[in-house]
Design a protein around this motif. Structure first.
Motif, PDB file in Angstrom:
ATOM      1  N   LEU A 132       2.156  34.836  30.444  1.00 55.18           N
ATOM      2  CA  LEU A 132       2.028  33.472  30.690  1.00 55.18           C
ATOM      3  C   LEU A 132       0.377  33.109  30.779  1.00 55.18           C
ATOM      4  CD1 LEU A 132       4.839  32.298  32.926  1.00 55.18           C
ATOM      5  CD2 LEU A 132       4.302  31.301  30.799  1.00 55.18           C
ATOM      6  N   PRO A 136      -0.037  31.050  27.038  1.00 55.32           N
ATOM      7  CA  PRO A 136       0.567  29.953  27.825  1.00 55.32           C
ATOM      8  C   PRO A 136       1.645  29.047  27.180  1.00 55.32           C
ATOM      9  CG  PRO A 136      -1.897  29.471  27.967  1.00 55.32           C
ATOM     10  CD  PRO A 136      -1.500  31.095  27.205  1.00 55.32           C
ATOM     11  N   GLN A 137       1.074  28.696  26.040  1.00 60.94           N
ATOM     12  CA  GLN A 137       1.783  27.721  25.083  1.00 60.94           C
ATOM     13  C   GLN A 137       2.935  28.622  24.268  1.00 60.94           C
ATOM     14  OE1 GLN A 137      -1.158  25.871  22.469  1.00 60.94           O
ATOM     15  NE2 GLN A 137      -1.194  23.979  23.694  1.00 60.94           N
ATOM     16  N   SER A 140       5.563  29.995  26.918  1.00 63.11           N
ATOM     17  CA  SER A 140       6.385  29.208  27.606  1.00 63.11           C
ATOM     18  C   SER A 140       7.567  28.599  26.696  1.00 63.11           C
ATOM     19  CB  SER A 140       5.770  27.612  27.871  1.00 63.11           C
ATOM     20  OG  SER A 140       5.063  26.980  26.919  1.00 63.11           O
ATOM     21  N   LYS A 144      11.758  29.950  27.135  1.00 66.18           N
ATOM     22  CA  LYS A 144      12.679  28.777  26.928  1.00 66.18           C
ATOM     23  C   LYS A 144      13.636  29.243  26.112  1.00 66.18           C
ATOM     24  CE  LYS A 144      13.008  24.008  25.941  1.00 66.18           C
ATOM     25  NZ  LYS A 144      12.296  23.034  25.429  1.00 66.18           N
TER      26      LYS A 144
END
Length: 149
Positions: A132, A136-137, A140, A144
């Motif tokens: 993360l 980060p993008q 995530s 999910k």
């Protein structure tokens, strides 16, 4: 030296496999061998090994580290990583389950949740934090859409 030894997930798998045999010897509670085909344990071990090798190939292909606690140079979301965020650990868990099936006592099956808990606490939490922080993008979205196990 000893602490570094326990920083390797295969060591934890080996300890859990040994624990299955110890438990079967000392606490052989309820033989479940008759409930499954005699060959099913081999399927779980083979699938676990295939899953591990497939994940290792993805690590080599993307030229990133497979070593726990090292910062990866890329985030792998292809191959087995589309199915599980931790295919190597899932492969180890399948091997633990296969050995428990081979040994055949219900008491040995209690080692599998112990193994999952150890791997989660000792490795997965930190690995996901690193991912993360570094991606980060991508991470995530991947977290999910992809199950942990």
């Amino acid at each position: 030296m000893i602490k570094k030894l326990f920083d390797w997930p295969p060591i934890w798998m080996a300890l859990c496999l040994a624990l299955i045999f110890v438990i079967a010897k000392l606490l052989p509670f309820y033989n479940v061998s008759g409930f499954f085909p005699s060959w099913i344990w081999m399927v779980f071990i083979a699938v676990g090994m295939i899953y591990i090798i497939w994940a290792e190939i993805e690590f080599l292909r993307t030229k990133t580290t497979v070593i726990p606690r090292r910062i990866p140079s890329s985030l792998i979301t292809t191959g087995p990583f589309k199915i599980s965020r931790n295919p190597i650990y899932t492969g180890y868990a399948l091997i633990v389950l296969g050995v428990a099936l081979k040994v055949g006592f219900l008491s040995g099956f209690f080692v599998l949740p112990l193994f999952v808990l150890i791997i989660h606490k000792r490795f997965i939490v930190d690995e996901e934090k690193n991912i993360l922080e570094n991606f980060p993008q991508q991470a995530s979205i991947w977290f999910k859409n992809t199950k942990r196990w």
